[in-house]
Design a protein around this motif. Sequence first.
Motif, PDB file in Angstrom:
ATOM      1  N   TYR A  64      -4.507  -0.308 -13.133  1.00 31.34           N
ATOM      2  CA  TYR A  64      -3.832   0.645 -12.335  1.00 31.34           C
ATOM      3  C   TYR A  64      -5.223   1.774 -12.096  1.00 31.34           C
ATOM      4  O   TYR A  64      -5.392   2.176 -11.911  1.00 31.34           O
ATOM      5  CB  TYR A  64      -2.617   1.058 -12.146  1.00 31.34           C
ATOM      6  N   CYS A  91      -3.999   3.733   1.871  1.00 32.71           N
ATOM      7  CA  CYS A  91      -2.643   3.928   0.739  1.00 32.71           C
ATOM      8  C   CYS A  91      -1.952   2.958   0.807  1.00 32.71           C
ATOM      9  O   CYS A  91      -1.415   2.675  -0.084  1.00 32.71           O
ATOM     10  CB  CYS A  91      -1.709   5.336   2.281  1.00 32.71           C
ATOM     11  N   LYS A 132      -7.514   2.935  -9.651  1.00 32.55           N
ATOM     12  CA  LYS A 132      -7.698   4.644  -8.868  1.00 32.55           C
ATOM     13  C   LYS A 132      -8.846   5.619  -9.381  1.00 32.55           C
ATOM     14  O   LYS A 132      -9.847   6.354  -8.350  1.00 32.55           O
ATOM     15  CB  LYS A 132      -6.076   5.255  -9.334  1.00 32.55           C
ATOM     16  N   SER A 185       3.926   0.693   6.161  1.00 29.85           N
ATOM     17  CA  SER A 185       4.933   0.246   6.574  1.00 29.85           C
ATOM     18  C   SER A 185       6.054   1.137   5.091  1.00 29.85           C
ATOM     19  O   SER A 185       7.389   0.779   5.868  1.00 29.85           O
ATOM     20  CB  SER A 185       5.096  -1.231   6.080  1.00 29.85           C
ATOM     21  N   SER A 186       5.607   1.240   3.996  1.00 25.30           N
ATOM     22  CA  SER A 186       6.802   1.659   3.257  1.00 25.30           C
ATOM     23  C   SER A 186       6.390   3.374   3.013  1.00 25.30           C
ATOM     24  O   SER A 186       4.554   3.593   2.816  1.00 25.30           O
ATOM     25  CB  SER A 186       6.447   1.129   2.608  1.00 25.30           C
ATOM     26  N   ALA A 239      -5.746   8.165  -3.735  1.00 24.56           N
ATOM     27  CA  ALA A 239      -6.071   7.561  -5.754  1.00 24.56           C
ATOM     28  C   ALA A 239      -4.427   7.997  -6.386  1.00 24.56           C
ATOM     29  O   ALA A 239      -3.255   7.621  -5.791  1.00 24.56           O
ATOM     30  CB  ALA A 239      -7.673   8.150  -6.089  1.00 24.56           C
ATOM     31  N   VAL A 263       5.872   9.576  -6.518  1.00 28.05           N
ATOM     32  CA  VAL A 263       6.180  10.578  -5.518  1.00 28.05           C
ATOM     33  C   VAL A 263       7.667   9.232  -5.563  1.00 28.05           C
ATOM     34  O   VAL A 263       7.307   7.865  -5.681  1.00 28.05           O
ATOM     35  CB  VAL A 263       5.442   9.960  -4.299  1.00 28.05           C
ATOM     36  N   ILE A 294       5.094   6.384   0.927  1.00 30.37           N
ATOM     37  CA  ILE A 294       3.850   7.467   1.764  1.00 30.37           C
ATOM     38  C   ILE A 294       3.196   7.125   2.335  1.00 30.37           C
ATOM     39  O   ILE A 294       3.240   7.599   3.329  1.00 30.37           O
ATOM     40  CB  ILE A 294       3.192   7.692   0.353  1.00 30.37           C
ATOM     41  N   ARG A 335       1.076  -5.804   4.465  1.00 24.72           N
ATOM     42  CA  ARG A 335       1.155  -7.319   5.116  1.00 24.72           C
ATOM     43  C   ARG A 335       2.055  -8.107   5.572  1.00 24.72           C
ATOM     44  O   ARG A 335       2.082  -9.132   6.227  1.00 24.72           O
ATOM     45  CB  ARG A 335       0.712  -8.408   3.176  1.00 24.72           C
ATOM     46  N   LYS A 336       3.472  -7.893   5.075  1.00 25.00           N
ATOM     47  CA  LYS A 336       4.409  -7.967   5.175  1.00 25.00           C
ATOM     48  C   LYS A 336       5.173  -7.883   6.584  1.00 25.00           C
ATOM     49  O   LYS A 336       5.636  -6.019   6.995  1.00 25.00           O
ATOM     50  CB  LYS A 336       5.724  -7.667   4.150  1.00 25.00           C
ATOM     51  N   THR A 387       9.090   6.364  -4.578  1.00 25.86           N
ATOM     52  CA  THR A 387       8.920   5.619  -2.909  1.00 25.86           C
ATOM     53  C   THR A 387       9.117   4.071  -3.680  1.00 25.86           C
ATOM     54  O   THR A 387       9.790   3.629  -4.954  1.00 25.86           O
ATOM     55  CB  THR A 387       7.325   5.102  -2.418  1.00 25.86           C
ATOM     56  N   ASP A 391      -4.184  -8.410   5.637  1.00 27.35           N
ATOM     57  CA  ASP A 391      -4.579  -7.442   3.637  1.00 27.35           C
ATOM     58  C   ASP A 391      -5.579  -6.902   3.365  1.00 27.35           C
ATOM     59  O   ASP A 391      -6.660  -7.370   4.491  1.00 27.35           O
ATOM     60  CB  ASP A 391      -4.705  -9.238   3.054  1.00 27.35           C
ATOM     61  N   VAL A 392      -5.414  -5.837   2.731  1.00 27.87           N
ATOM     62  CA  VAL A 392      -6.666  -4.614   3.284  1.00 27.87           C
ATOM     63  C   VAL A 392      -7.695  -5.363   1.562  1.00 27.87           C
ATOM     64  O   VAL A 392      -9.118  -5.121   1.931  1.00 27.87           O
ATOM     65  CB  VAL A 392      -6.240  -3.570   2.508  1.00 27.87           C
ATOM     66  N   GLY A 427       1.053  12.722  -7.990  1.00 26.80           N
ATOM     67  CA  GLY A 427       1.832  11.672  -9.342  1.00 26.80           C
ATOM     68  C   GLY A 427       3.094  10.927  -8.753  1.00 26.80           C
ATOM     69  O   GLY A 427       2.657  10.436  -7.984  1.00 26.80           O
TER      70      GLY A 427
HETATM   71  N1  LIG Z   1       5.231   6.598  -5.549  1.00 26.05           N
HETATM   72  C1  LIG Z   1       3.957   6.610  -6.383  1.00 26.05           C
HETATM   73  O1  LIG Z   1       4.229   7.550  -7.709  1.00 26.05           O
HETATM   74  C2  LIG Z   1       2.392   7.180  -5.986  1.00 26.05           C
HETATM   75  C3  LIG Z   1       1.867   7.894  -7.116  1.00 26.05           C
HETATM   76  C4  LIG Z   1       1.036   7.868  -6.940  1.00 26.05           C
HETATM   77  C5  LIG Z   1      -0.165   7.219  -5.623  1.00 26.05           C
HETATM   78  N2  LIG Z   1       0.158   6.164  -5.298  1.00 26.05           N
HETATM   79  C6  LIG Z   1       0.302   5.880  -4.194  1.00 26.05           C
HETATM   80  O2  LIG Z   1       0.211   5.679  -3.096  1.00 26.05           O
HETATM   81  C7  LIG Z   1       0.261   4.304  -2.473  1.00 26.05           C
HETATM   82  C8  LIG Z   1       1.413   4.522  -1.727  1.00 26.05           C
HETATM   83  O3  LIG Z   1       2.273   3.827  -2.763  1.00 26.05           O
HETATM   84  P1  LIG Z   1       3.904   3.805  -1.845  1.00 26.05           P
HETATM   85  O4  LIG Z   1       4.195   4.569  -3.182  1.00 26.05           O
HETATM   86  O5  LIG Z   1       4.279   4.545  -1.163  1.00 26.05           O
HETATM   87  O6  LIG Z   1       3.906   2.682  -2.175  1.00 26.05           O
HETATM   88  P2  LIG Z   1       5.288   1.387  -1.334  1.00 26.05           P
HETATM   89  O7  LIG Z   1       6.090   2.305  -0.710  1.00 26.05           O
HETATM   90  O8  LIG Z   1       4.649  -0.165  -2.327  1.00 26.05           O
HETATM   91  O9  LIG Z   1       3.307   1.298  -0.352  1.00 26.05           O
HETATM   92  C9  LIG Z   1       2.095   0.355  -0.752  1.00 26.05           C
HETATM   93  C10 LIG Z   1       2.539  -0.236   1.067  1.00 26.05           C
HETATM   94  O10 LIG Z   1       1.545  -0.891   0.770  1.00 26.05           O
HETATM   95  C11 LIG Z   1       0.949  -2.165   2.143  1.00 26.05           C
HETATM   96  N3  LIG Z   1       0.442  -2.901   0.421  1.00 26.05           N
HETATM   97  C12 LIG Z   1      -0.047  -3.746  -0.296  1.00 26.05           C
HETATM   98  N4  LIG Z   1      -0.570  -4.220  -0.846  1.00 26.05           N
HETATM   99  C13 LIG Z   1      -1.350  -4.451   0.518  1.00 26.05           C
HETATM  100  C14 LIG Z   1      -2.218  -5.430   1.060  1.00 26.05           C
HETATM  101  N5  LIG Z   1      -3.189  -6.041  -0.075  1.00 26.05           N
HETATM  102  N6  LIG Z   1      -2.489  -5.629   2.497  1.00 26.05           N
HETATM  103  C15 LIG Z   1      -2.558  -4.191   2.982  1.00 26.05           C
HETATM  104  N7  LIG Z   1      -1.125  -3.448   2.456  1.00 26.05           N
HETATM  105  C16 LIG Z   1      -1.110  -4.073   1.379  1.00 26.05           C
HETATM  106  C17 LIG Z   1       2.814  -2.700   1.496  1.00 26.05           C
HETATM  107  O11 LIG Z   1       3.387  -3.277   2.735  1.00 26.05           O
HETATM  108  P3  LIG Z   1       3.086  -5.038   2.518  1.00 26.05           P
HETATM  109  O12 LIG Z   1       3.597  -4.657   0.675  1.00 26.05           O
HETATM  110  O13 LIG Z   1       3.802  -5.420   3.279  1.00 26.05           O
HETATM  111  O14 LIG Z   1       1.700  -5.185   2.415  1.00 26.05           O
HETATM  112  C18 LIG Z   1       3.812  -1.260   2.314  1.00 26.05           C
HETATM  113  O15 LIG Z   1       3.170  -0.939   3.213  1.00 26.05           O
HETATM  114  C19 LIG Z   1      -0.635   3.322  -3.343  1.00 26.05           C
HETATM  115  O16 LIG Z   1      -2.078   3.570  -3.044  1.00 26.05           O
HETATM  116  C20 LIG Z   1       0.000   3.983  -4.373  1.00 26.05           C
HETATM  117  O17 LIG Z   1      -1.201   3.491  -5.176  1.00 26.05           O
HETATM  118  C21 LIG Z   1       1.962   5.842  -5.540  1.00 26.05           C
END
Ligand SMILES: NC(=O)c1ccc[n+]([C@@H]2O[C@H](COP(=O)([O-])OP(=O)(O)OC[C@H]3O[C@@H](n4cnc5c(N)ncnc54)[C@H](OP(=O)(O)O)[C@@H]3O)[C@@H](O)[C@H]2O)c1
Length: 263
Positions: A156, A93, A160, A18-19, A142, A189, A21, A41-42, A191, A66-67, A187
């Motif tokens: 965190y 993800c 990972k 939903s958000s 990861a 991203v 990546i 979830r939301k 978001t 909820d995953v 690295g």
């Molecule tokens: N952004 C970065 O810099 C970065 C870098 C390296 C890795 N990552 C990894 O990439 C992945 C995506 O991150 P993002 O940056 O795209 O974050 P984001 O925009 O905050 O998106 C997170 C997503 O995960 C969902 N989520 C969170 N908790 C959940 C749960 N318990 N059950 C089901 N869904 C859940 C959220 O929706 P709800 O809250 O509605 O559940 C949302 O859809 C994550 O694993 C993050 O650790 C991100």
Amino acid sequence: MISKSFWHGKSVLVTGGSSGIGRAIGLAAVASGSRVGIIARKRPPLEATLADLRARGAIAEAIACDVADAEGLRAAVTMLEERLGSCDVAIACAGIHRTSWPLDAAIAGEVIDVNAKGCINLAAAVLPGMLARRRGSLCGVASIAAVVGLPGNAAYCASKAAVVAFLESLRLDCQPAGVDITTACPGVVDTPMVTDAERAAGRLITAAAAATLILRGIERGRAEIWFPRRTALAARLARSLPATIRDWVLRRQPRMAESSDRG
Ligand SMILES: NC(=O)c1ccc[n+]([C@@H]2O[C@H](COP(=O)([O-])OP(=O)(O)OC[C@H]3O[C@@H](n4cnc5c(N)ncnc54)[C@H](OP(=O)(O)O)[C@@H]3O)[C@@H](O)[C@H]2O)c1
């Protein structure tokens, strides 16, 4: 660019769809003709993303779940497979970031439950079907943060690192049975997970660019996808230093978001 001939007609499930990546992965996959199921979830952001996917003429479905709830996730995957067909590609993800300092066991446990157990729960839900069909791909998102412990990020980084090791082992079990396992390590991203300080600190990868790199890695059957290369190399170099020197270097790094409770 990703290969339309690979993605066309595939059934793709994305947790965290939903958000950020995960959302970008869903949009890129439908643009190449995949049927996409998203899980988060939301409900409001989930429904808004579903509307965006369908507005592109795609067959798409969404389920709030909820995953960290293994049974709930298994039921969600079953429902999505009934509507979209057997899962060809599953992408774990969903993730959260919580600060680990000062340390709070409940908060750290939540990070492990979502980031690490969430990936394990998705694998357990999709792999029996993929192994029976002797085809499919599972990808876990990861992070480069898996390579070295960063200040304020104990849970965190641990979550990972668990995903990296889990998928590394799983690959040995699954690949001989025709199922590809890919670990994506991004690295920073751009978001909602990223803070303004991180955004101000440097050039960020867009979520769309990250999605393209991840989908391209999956279609090529890559074991691991690391980006950007320079950050990945720096992290690996830090890992190879003696611990006392590594600690000295890492203590001088800006904290990955002091007060960040994100996702
Ligand atoms: N952004 C970065 O810099 C970065 C870098 C390296 C890795 N990552 C990894 O990439 C992945 C995506 O991150 P993002 O940056 O795209 O974050 P984001 O925009 O905050 O998106 C997170 C997503 O995960 C969902 N989520 C969170 N908790 C959940 C749960 N318990 N059950 C089901 N869904 C859940 C959220 O929706 P709800 O809250 O509605 O559940 C949302 O859809 C994550 O694993 C993050 O650790 C991100």
